[in-house]
Each structure stands twice: as structure tokens, then as C-alpha cells.
Design a protein around this motif. Structure first.
Motif, mmCIF file in Angstrom:
data_model
loop_
_atom_site.group_PDB
_atom_site.id
_atom_site.type_symbol
_atom_site.label_atom_id
_atom_site.label_comp_id
_atom_site.label_asym_id
_atom_site.label_seq_id
_atom_site.Cartn_x
_atom_site.Cartn_y
_atom_site.Cartn_z
ATOM 1 N N LEU A 180 0.935 -1.376 0.067
ATOM 2 C CA LEU A 180 -0.087 0.117 -0.001
ATOM 3 C C LEU A 180 0.814 1.239 0.029
ATOM 4 N N ARG A 181 2.117 1.363 0.411
ATOM 5 C CA ARG A 181 3.007 2.254 0.444
ATOM 6 C C ARG A 181 2.614 3.209 1.573
ATOM 7 N N SER A 182 1.820 2.782 2.651
ATOM 8 C CA SER A 182 1.456 3.605 3.749
ATOM 9 C C SER A 182 1.573 2.716 5.137
ATOM 10 N N TYR A 183 1.921 3.333 6.234
ATOM 11 C CA TYR A 183 1.825 2.705 7.514
ATOM 12 C C TYR A 183 0.666 3.193 8.022
ATOM 13 N N ASN A 184 -0.313 3.950 7.564
ATOM 14 C CA ASN A 184 -1.365 4.557 8.275
ATOM 15 C C ASN A 184 -2.407 3.384 8.332
ATOM 16 N N LEU A 185 -2.993 3.106 9.628
ATOM 17 C CA LEU A 185 -3.675 2.142 9.977
ATOM 18 C C LEU A 185 -5.152 2.139 9.163
ATOM 19 N N HIS A 186 -5.807 3.647 9.033
ATOM 20 C CA HIS A 186 -6.831 3.860 8.411
ATOM 21 C C HIS A 186 -6.754 3.558 6.934
ATOM 22 N N VAL A 187 -5.664 3.687 6.231
ATOM 23 C CA VAL A 187 -5.287 3.336 5.019
ATOM 24 C C VAL A 187 -5.316 1.720 4.696
ATOM 25 N N ILE A 188 -4.585 1.067 5.750
ATOM 26 C CA ILE A 188 -4.707 -0.171 5.540
ATOM 27 C C ILE A 188 -6.058 -0.995 5.867
ATOM 28 N N LEU A 189 -6.877 -0.443 6.741
ATOM 29 C CA LEU A 189 -8.107 -1.115 6.963
ATOM 30 C C LEU A 189 -9.236 -0.908 5.731
ATOM 31 N N ALA A 190 -8.815 0.291 5.277
ATOM 32 C CA ALA A 190 -9.901 0.714 4.130
ATOM 33 C C ALA A 190 -9.435 -0.117 2.663
ATOM 34 N N SER A 191 -8.424 -0.663 2.795
ATOM 35 C CA SER A 191 -7.710 -1.212 1.358
ATOM 36 C C SER A 191 -7.747 -2.831 1.374
ATOM 37 N N LYS A 192 -8.928 -3.557 1.986
ATOM 38 C CA LYS A 192 -8.868 -4.985 1.929
ATOM 39 C C LYS A 192 -8.787 -5.430 0.741
ATOM 40 N N ALA A 193 -9.703 -4.986 -0.239
ATOM 41 C CA ALA A 193 -9.647 -5.693 -1.658
ATOM 42 C C ALA A 193 -8.220 -5.530 -2.651
ATOM 43 N N LEU A 194 -7.570 -4.544 -2.057
ATOM 44 C CA LEU A 194 -6.319 -4.318 -2.601
ATOM 45 C C LEU A 194 -5.076 -5.220 -2.141
ATOM 46 N N ILE A 195 -5.338 -5.383 -0.742
ATOM 47 C CA ILE A 195 -4.225 -5.962 -0.036
ATOM 48 C C ILE A 195 -4.544 -7.649 -0.714
ATOM 49 N N GLN A 196 -5.703 -8.194 -0.773
ATOM 50 C CA GLN A 196 -6.007 -9.505 -0.964
ATOM 51 C C GLN A 196 -5.773 -9.615 -2.267
ATOM 52 N N SER A 197 -5.771 -8.905 -2.969
ATOM 53 C CA SER A 197 -5.538 -9.067 -4.679
ATOM 54 C C SER A 197 -4.057 -9.104 -4.901
ATOM 55 N N HIS A 198 -3.387 -8.567 -4.034
ATOM 56 C CA HIS A 198 -1.721 -8.456 -4.339
ATOM 57 C C HIS A 198 -1.104 -9.805 -4.301
ATOM 58 N N ALA A 199 0.145 -10.006 -4.782
ATOM 59 C CA ALA A 199 0.982 -11.352 -4.814
ATOM 60 C C ALA A 199 1.482 -11.434 -3.316
ATOM 61 N N LEU A 200 1.786 -10.420 -2.683
ATOM 62 C CA LEU A 200 2.312 -10.608 -1.493
ATOM 63 C C LEU A 200 1.312 -10.946 -0.382
ATOM 64 N N TYR A 201 0.205 -11.053 -0.446
ATOM 65 C CA TYR A 201 -0.864 -11.101 0.526
ATOM 66 C C TYR A 201 -0.568 -12.282 1.128
ATOM 67 N N GLU A 202 -0.490 -13.351 0.689
ATOM 68 C CA GLU A 202 -0.252 -14.784 1.201
ATOM 69 C C GLU A 202 0.774 -14.799 2.225
ATOM 70 N N ALA A 203 1.992 -14.285 1.655
ATOM 71 C CA ALA A 203 3.424 -14.175 2.623
ATOM 72 C C ALA A 203 2.807 -13.093 3.795
ATOM 73 N N ALA A 204 2.250 -12.067 3.545
ATOM 74 C CA ALA A 204 2.085 -10.944 4.845
ATOM 75 C C ALA A 204 0.961 -11.758 5.736
ATOM 76 N N LEU A 205 -0.019 -12.351 5.164
ATOM 77 C CA LEU A 205 -1.008 -13.037 5.958
ATOM 78 C C LEU A 205 -0.287 -14.214 6.948
ATOM 79 N N VAL A 206 0.479 -15.045 6.191
ATOM 80 C CA VAL A 206 1.306 -16.133 7.068
ATOM 81 C C VAL A 206 2.163 -15.464 8.139
ATOM 82 N N VAL A 207 2.975 -14.592 7.851
ATOM 83 C CA VAL A 207 3.957 -14.000 8.680
ATOM 84 C C VAL A 207 3.160 -13.335 9.949
ATOM 85 N N MET A 208 2.032 -12.656 9.479
ATOM 86 C CA MET A 208 1.519 -11.890 10.838
ATOM 87 C C MET A 208 0.511 -12.891 11.448
ATOM 88 N N LEU A 209 0.169 -13.995 11.108
ATOM 89 C CA LEU A 209 -0.524 -15.016 12.047
ATOM 90 C C LEU A 209 0.496 -15.964 12.770
#
Length: 98
Positions: A69-98
Motif C-alpha cells: 500500500l505504500r502506507s503505514y497508516n492504519l486507516h489506509v490499511i483497513l480501508a484497502s482490504k480488496a487491494l491487499i487481498q489481490s496483491h501477490a504478497l498477500y499470502e506471505a504477509a498473512l502467514v507471517v502475521m498469523l
């Protein structure tokens, strides 16, 4: 209490992570208050290891979300669910966070 309030009030995920780690240290100090008891020392080390490892795993995930997303802002992250889920790095980010 300050660390917990910092978590709630943070709008920057790096700041949120910092306060999360402060709660880990606070937890360690609270559990190890009875340092003369071996159970307290063991519990404090276990709490620090688990919460510290969780926080250290969360940090690369936050960096991956920032790359998406090019942002550390929590509001931007929470509002960009579809963009995050459609990105190639989504699965890697999800696994590392979980």
C-alpha cells in the motif's frame, strides 16, 4: 497501562508494533515480580519468548503490507482490504502475521 493506551491510540502500524512490544516487556516484568520463585521466573521467560517472537514475526508482515500500500497508516490499511487481498504478497504477509 501506557503501552496499552498507545496500542489503542496508534494510527501508525509501526507505532502500534512498538507499543505492542512494550506490553511484552511489561508482561515480563509483572510476571517476574516474584523473582525468588522458580515458577515466576520460568513463566516470565516463557511470556517474553512467546510475545517477543510474536511481535518479531508481526513486524515483517507490517513491512509487507507497507510494500503493498505504500502506507503505514492504519486507516489506509483497513480501508484497502480488496487491494491487499489481490496483491501477490498477500499470502506471505498473512502467514507471517498469523
Amino acid at each position: 497501562m501506557t503501552a496499552m493506551v498507545g496500542i489503542v491510540m496508534s494510527n501508525n502500524v509501526i507505532q502500534l508494533w512498538f507499543f505492542w512490544e512494550l506490553t511484552s516487556i511489561s508482561s515480563f516484568l509483572l510476571i517476574s515480580y516474584w523473582w525468588h520463585k522458580s515458577e515466576a521466573r520460568k513463566g516470565a521467560r516463557m511470556a517474553l519468548a512467546i510475545t517477543g517472537a510474536g511481535g518479531l514475526a508481526l513486524l515483517p508482515g507490517l513491512f509487507l503490507v507497507r510494500d503493498i500500500l505504500r502506507s503505514y497508516n492504519l486507516h489506509v490499511i483497513l480501508a484497502s482490504k480488496a487491494l491487499i487481498q489481490s496483491h501477490a504478497l498477500y499470502e506471505a504477509a498473512l502467514v507471517v502475521m498469523l
